[in-house]
Scaffold this motif. Structure first.
Motif, PDB file in Angstrom:
ATOM      1  N   ASP A 288     -13.788 -44.385  35.311  1.00 21.78           N
ATOM      2  CA  ASP A 288     -13.454 -43.051  35.852  1.00 21.78           C
ATOM      3  C   ASP A 288     -14.632 -42.245  36.420  1.00 21.78           C
ATOM      4  O   ASP A 288     -14.742 -41.037  36.155  1.00 21.78           O
ATOM      5  CB  ASP A 288     -12.747 -42.212  34.766  1.00 21.78           C
ATOM      6  CG  ASP A 288     -11.423 -42.814  34.302  1.00 21.78           C
ATOM      7  OD1 ASP A 288     -11.045 -43.885  34.800  1.00 21.78           O
ATOM      8  OD2 ASP A 288     -10.776 -42.208  33.429  1.00 21.78           O
TER       9      ASP A 288
ATOM     10  N   PHE B 187     -14.427 -35.586  37.496  1.00 20.36           N
ATOM     11  CA  PHE B 187     -15.171 -35.658  36.232  1.00 20.36           C
ATOM     12  C   PHE B 187     -16.663 -35.383  36.429  1.00 20.36           C
ATOM     13  O   PHE B 187     -17.445 -35.451  35.479  1.00 20.36           O
ATOM     14  CB  PHE B 187     -14.978 -37.020  35.555  1.00 20.36           C
ATOM     15  CG  PHE B 187     -13.552 -37.282  35.135  1.00 20.36           C
ATOM     16  CD1 PHE B 187     -12.891 -36.428  34.278  1.00 20.36           C
ATOM     17  CD2 PHE B 187     -12.867 -38.391  35.614  1.00 20.36           C
ATOM     18  CE1 PHE B 187     -11.572 -36.657  33.893  1.00 20.36           C
ATOM     19  CE2 PHE B 187     -11.552 -38.641  35.241  1.00 20.36           C
ATOM     20  CZ  PHE B 187     -10.898 -37.765  34.383  1.00 20.36           C
TER      21      PHE B 187
ATOM     22  N   LEU C 188     -12.308 -31.255  36.020  1.00 19.06           N
ATOM     23  CA  LEU C 188     -12.515 -31.516  34.582  1.00 19.06           C
ATOM     24  C   LEU C 188     -13.939 -32.083  34.460  1.00 19.06           C
ATOM     25  O   LEU C 188     -14.169 -33.207  34.017  1.00 19.06           O
ATOM     26  CB  LEU C 188     -11.443 -32.494  34.068  1.00 19.06           C
ATOM     27  CG  LEU C 188     -11.421 -32.944  32.612  1.00 19.06           C
ATOM     28  CD1 LEU C 188     -11.697 -31.801  31.643  1.00 19.06           C
ATOM     29  CD2 LEU C 188     -10.098 -33.596  32.269  1.00 19.06           C
TER      30      LEU C 188
ATOM     31  N   ASP D 285      -8.633 -42.779  37.133  1.00 19.12           N
ATOM     32  CA  ASP D 285      -7.581 -41.920  36.590  1.00 19.12           C
ATOM     33  C   ASP D 285      -6.732 -41.483  37.790  1.00 19.12           C
ATOM     34  O   ASP D 285      -7.281 -41.008  38.796  1.00 19.12           O
ATOM     35  CB  ASP D 285      -8.271 -40.720  35.913  1.00 19.12           C
ATOM     36  CG  ASP D 285      -7.561 -40.205  34.682  1.00 19.12           C
ATOM     37  OD1 ASP D 285      -6.982 -41.021  33.924  1.00 19.12           O
ATOM     38  OD2 ASP D 285      -7.599 -38.980  34.446  1.00 19.12           O
TER      39      ASP D 285
ATOM     40  N   TRP E 185      -4.857 -31.062  29.564  1.00 17.04           N
ATOM     41  CA  TRP E 185      -6.056 -30.959  30.391  1.00 17.04           C
ATOM     42  C   TRP E 185      -5.826 -30.050  31.592  1.00 17.04           C
ATOM     43  O   TRP E 185      -4.679 -29.874  32.024  1.00 17.04           O
ATOM     44  CB  TRP E 185      -6.450 -32.353  30.899  1.00 17.04           C
ATOM     45  CG  TRP E 185      -6.730 -33.339  29.822  1.00 17.04           C
ATOM     46  CD1 TRP E 185      -5.936 -34.389  29.449  1.00 17.04           C
ATOM     47  CD2 TRP E 185      -7.877 -33.380  28.962  1.00 17.04           C
ATOM     48  NE1 TRP E 185      -6.528 -35.075  28.417  1.00 17.04           N
ATOM     49  CE2 TRP E 185      -7.713 -34.478  28.100  1.00 17.04           C
ATOM     50  CE3 TRP E 185      -9.025 -32.587  28.838  1.00 17.04           C
ATOM     51  CZ2 TRP E 185      -8.662 -34.809  27.122  1.00 17.04           C
ATOM     52  CZ3 TRP E 185      -9.969 -32.919  27.867  1.00 17.04           C
ATOM     53  CH2 TRP E 185      -9.777 -34.011  27.034  1.00 17.04           C
TER      54      TRP E 185
ATOM     55  N   HIS F 240      -6.159 -32.607  37.056  1.00 18.49           N
ATOM     56  CA  HIS F 240      -7.312 -33.402  37.525  1.00 18.49           C
ATOM     57  C   HIS F 240      -6.829 -34.750  38.057  1.00 18.49           C
ATOM     58  O   HIS F 240      -5.767 -35.233  37.675  1.00 18.49           O
ATOM     59  CB  HIS F 240      -8.304 -33.642  36.372  1.00 18.49           C
ATOM     60  CG  HIS F 240      -7.713 -34.473  35.276  1.00 18.49           C
ATOM     61  ND1 HIS F 240      -6.905 -33.947  34.296  1.00 18.49           N
ATOM     62  CD2 HIS F 240      -7.792 -35.804  35.016  1.00 18.49           C
ATOM     63  CE1 HIS F 240      -6.512 -34.906  33.490  1.00 18.49           C
ATOM     64  NE2 HIS F 240      -7.016 -36.060  33.900  1.00 18.49           N
TER      65      HIS F 240
ATOM     66  N   LEU G 106     -17.171 -42.291  32.387  1.00 23.95           N
ATOM     67  CA  LEU G 106     -16.732 -40.966  31.927  1.00 23.95           C
ATOM     68  C   LEU G 106     -15.319 -41.057  31.356  1.00 23.95           C
ATOM     69  O   LEU G 106     -14.494 -41.740  31.934  1.00 23.95           O
ATOM     70  CB  LEU G 106     -16.753 -40.000  33.118  1.00 23.95           C
ATOM     71  CG  LEU G 106     -18.132 -39.888  33.834  1.00 23.95           C
ATOM     72  CD1 LEU G 106     -17.989 -39.121  35.146  1.00 23.95           C
ATOM     73  CD2 LEU G 106     -19.165 -39.249  32.918  1.00 23.95           C
ATOM     74  N   ALA G 107     -15.023 -40.402  30.300  1.00 20.03           N
ATOM     75  CA  ALA G 107     -15.986 -39.713  29.456  1.00 20.03           C
ATOM     76  C   ALA G 107     -16.183 -40.536  28.179  1.00 20.03           C
ATOM     77  O   ALA G 107     -15.239 -41.158  27.699  1.00 20.03           O
ATOM     78  CB  ALA G 107     -15.477 -38.315  29.110  1.00 20.03           C
TER      79      ALA G 107
ATOM     80  N   TYR H 118     -13.502 -40.028  25.471  1.00 17.15           N
ATOM     81  CA  TYR H 118     -12.083 -40.237  25.784  1.00 17.15           C
ATOM     82  C   TYR H 118     -11.887 -41.614  26.416  1.00 17.15           C
ATOM     83  O   TYR H 118     -11.683 -42.603  25.727  1.00 17.15           O
ATOM     84  CB  TYR H 118     -11.520 -39.073  26.626  1.00 17.15           C
ATOM     85  CG  TYR H 118     -11.337 -37.863  25.743  1.00 17.15           C
ATOM     86  CD1 TYR H 118     -10.220 -37.754  24.922  1.00 17.15           C
ATOM     87  CD2 TYR H 118     -12.318 -36.868  25.647  1.00 17.15           C
ATOM     88  CE1 TYR H 118     -10.060 -36.691  24.047  1.00 17.15           C
ATOM     89  CE2 TYR H 118     -12.167 -35.790  24.771  1.00 17.15           C
ATOM     90  CZ  TYR H 118     -11.031 -35.709  23.979  1.00 17.15           C
ATOM     91  OH  TYR H 118     -10.877 -34.667  23.107  1.00 17.15           O
ATOM     92  N   CYS H 119     -11.957 -41.698  27.709  1.00 14.39           N
ATOM     93  CA  CYS H 119     -11.566 -42.960  28.339  1.00 14.39           C
ATOM     94  C   CYS H 119     -12.518 -44.118  28.020  1.00 14.39           C
ATOM     95  O   CYS H 119     -12.070 -45.260  27.870  1.00 14.39           O
ATOM     96  CB  CYS H 119     -11.389 -42.758  29.833  1.00 14.39           C
ATOM     97  SG  CYS H 119      -9.948 -41.708  30.183  1.00 14.39           S
TER      98      CYS H 119
ATOM     99  N   ILE I  91     -17.175 -35.347  27.072  1.00 17.79           N
ATOM    100  CA  ILE I  91     -16.554 -34.020  27.171  1.00 17.79           C
ATOM    101  C   ILE I  91     -16.899 -33.219  25.917  1.00 17.79           C
ATOM    102  O   ILE I  91     -17.206 -32.045  25.969  1.00 17.79           O
ATOM    103  CB  ILE I  91     -15.015 -34.162  27.339  1.00 17.79           C
ATOM    104  CG1 ILE I  91     -14.682 -34.848  28.675  1.00 17.79           C
ATOM    105  CG2 ILE I  91     -14.330 -32.803  27.230  1.00 17.79           C
ATOM    106  CD1 ILE I  91     -13.197 -35.191  28.871  1.00 17.79           C
TER     107      ILE I  91
HETATM  108  C1  VGL Z   1     -10.271 -38.591  30.875  1.00 13.66           C
HETATM  109  C2  VGL Z   1      -9.315 -36.726  29.984  1.00 13.66           C
HETATM  110  C3  VGL Z   1      -8.210 -36.860  30.813  1.00 13.66           C
HETATM  111  C4  VGL Z   1     -11.444 -39.528  30.900  1.00 13.66           C
HETATM  112  C5  VGL Z   1      -9.187 -38.757  31.713  1.00 13.66           C
HETATM  113  O1  VGL Z   1     -11.657 -40.193  31.933  1.00 13.66           O
HETATM  114  O2  VGL Z   1     -12.171 -39.586  29.876  1.00 13.66           O
HETATM  115  N1  VGL Z   1     -10.322 -37.584  30.014  1.00 13.66           N
HETATM  116  N2  VGL Z   1      -8.167 -37.880  31.674  1.00 13.66           N
END
Ligand code: VGL
Ligand code: ZN
Length: 202
Positions: A12, A17, A23, A50, A82, A85, A150-151, A154-155, A180
């Protein structure tokens, strides 16, 4: 050059991002030069993107009265709401212009079903709907994955945890990832990754 059994998975690295995005992850663009450099060492390079419809259930804007970064309950469990995004076809959903994309053999798009979010490159957030990446990698003889992007919390973390669960040797290069860090999410993600046998390296 890494052995042919090793794949690089770039999570991502999209405009939304990076600083200025919807975001934005602090320092999200700082990792791009390093990631570009890593690509040459891997015979298999996969990018994830994403890729949400505008009516996606993970967007606070689609839940009247809900604030961005608040939590809601989905059929598959808790879900952060969120800011809007990475909407399909928008500038924010494009890869950062500095990211090299030519070396990638596969781009996995995820989060395209309106009712379910998908942090991981392997499974949507119900942890059972597959993206197909497991089969792609195993078919090509990949046994080890290096994750960046990223991030982190999360992902990247969800992808690393699924990779380990699926039997891949998984390494996260934290120096080529940014977080994040929402309510302690980075510490929690690092603990979970360590416990699952994911190697955390700089
Ligand atoms: C992501 C939150 C929402 C990420 C994607 O890429 O970490 N975080 N969608
Ligand atoms: Zn998303």
């Amino acid at each position: 050059m890494k052995p042919a059994t090793d794949a690089l998975i770039v999570i991502d690295v999209q405009n939304d991002f990076c600083p200025g995005g919807a975001l934005a992850v602090a320092g999200g663009d700082e990792i791009i030069a390093r990631i570009n450099g890593l690509m040459g060492a891997f015979a298999t390079v996969v990018l994830t993107q994403d890729w949400h419809p505008a009516d996606h259930a993970s967007f606070a804007a689609n839940h009247p009265g809900a604030a961005p970064f608040s939590l809601t309950q989905m059929p598959y469990g808790p879900q952060v709401l969120w800011p809007t995004h990475c909407v399909q076809g928008t500038k924010g959903a494009e890869f950062h212009p500095d990211l090299r994309t030519d070396p990638a053999q596969l781009i996995v798009r995820k989060g395209f079903r309106a009712g379910i979010d998908s942090y991981s490159a392997f499974f949507e957030n119900d942890r059972t709907t597959a993206t197909g990446l497991e089969g792609y990698l195993k078919n090509r003889g990949v046994t080890s994955v290096t994750l960046v992007g990223l991030a982190t919390d999360y992902c990247v973390a969800y992808s690393a945890l699924d990779a380990a669960r699926l039997g891949f040797k998984a390494t996260v290069l934290e120096g080529a990832a940014r977080a994040i860090d929402l309510n302690g999410s980075l510490a929690e993600a690092r603990d979970k990754m360590r416990a699952a046998g994911v190697a955390l390296e700089e």
